[in-house]
Design a protein around this motif. Structure first.
Motif, mmCIF file in Angstrom:
data_model
loop_
_atom_site.group_PDB
_atom_site.id
_atom_site.type_symbol
_atom_site.label_atom_id
_atom_site.label_comp_id
_atom_site.label_asym_id
_atom_site.label_seq_id
_atom_site.Cartn_x
_atom_site.Cartn_y
_atom_site.Cartn_z
ATOM 1 N N UNK A 114 50.621 40.888 41.078
ATOM 2 C CA UNK A 114 50.561 42.035 41.041
ATOM 3 C C UNK A 114 49.805 42.694 39.808
ATOM 4 N N UNK A 115 49.373 41.813 38.712
ATOM 5 C CA UNK A 115 48.790 42.477 37.491
ATOM 6 C C UNK A 115 47.171 42.529 37.602
ATOM 7 N N UNK A 116 46.668 42.913 38.772
ATOM 8 C CA UNK A 116 45.315 43.169 38.955
ATOM 9 C C UNK A 116 44.811 44.536 38.999
ATOM 10 N N UNK A 136 47.567 47.436 40.445
ATOM 11 C CA UNK A 136 47.823 48.633 39.305
ATOM 12 C C UNK A 136 47.473 50.139 39.826
ATOM 13 N N UNK A 137 46.288 50.338 40.425
ATOM 14 C CA UNK A 137 45.841 51.449 41.159
ATOM 15 C C UNK A 137 46.645 51.732 42.268
ATOM 16 N N UNK A 138 46.937 50.477 43.009
ATOM 17 C CA UNK A 138 47.921 50.933 44.227
ATOM 18 C C UNK A 138 49.271 51.405 43.814
ATOM 19 N N UNK A 139 49.915 50.907 42.712
ATOM 20 C CA UNK A 139 51.054 51.285 42.482
ATOM 21 C C UNK A 139 51.090 52.655 41.851
ATOM 22 N N UNK A 188 41.826 49.778 52.256
ATOM 23 C CA UNK A 188 41.972 50.990 51.333
ATOM 24 C C UNK A 188 40.792 51.148 50.502
ATOM 25 N N UNK A 189 40.833 49.781 49.724
ATOM 26 C CA UNK A 189 39.770 49.947 48.751
ATOM 27 C C UNK A 189 38.285 50.214 49.270
#
Length: 127
Positions: free
Chosen positions: A10-12, A16-19, A96-97
């Protein structure tokens, strides 16, 4: 190991953008639902009675506080009570990206733009 399985990190930057996008979408959903209630002139008590919770539960739902965390069931019941439709769209982040980079290239907009909720000035037949 399956081809679809990716490392859970989760530390990418993408995560981060998704969160951030999920958080923004949550806030937007609540704001739009509240606006529908207000446009239809339903009181918090009327909605609470319709979905069988107390008024303070509706107040917590409508608050901007992060600890106001209604269940999906309450969100859907609230939407039904106020006459709102909610649609869900689940995609893998890499899809999505890819869409994000294509959409931004031609329009300058993100693919996560939410539709506008009709206002009281919108004719009834267009709601």
């Amino acid at each position: 190991m399956s081809e679809d399985r990716t490392e859970l990190d989760l530390a990418t930057p993408a995560n981060d953008r998704n969160a951030r996008e999920l958080h923004r979408a949550r806030r937007l959903l609540f704001k739009q639902l509240i606006q529908v209630r207000k446009d239809r002139r339903y009181s918090q008590q009327e909605v609470a009675d319709a979905i069988d919770i107390n008024r303070s539960g509706v107040c917590r739902f409508e608050s901007e506080r992060e600890n106001a965390n209604p269940t999906l069931d309450i969100i859907l019941r609230y939407a039904h009570a106020v006459g709102a439709h909610i649609s869900f769209d689940v995609q893998k982040m890499e899809e999505v990206d890819r869409g994000f980079s294509r959409v931004q290239a031609w329009s300058g907009h993100t693919p996560w733009s939410a539709p506008r909720i009709p206002t009281s000035k919108t004719p009834q037949w267009q709601r």
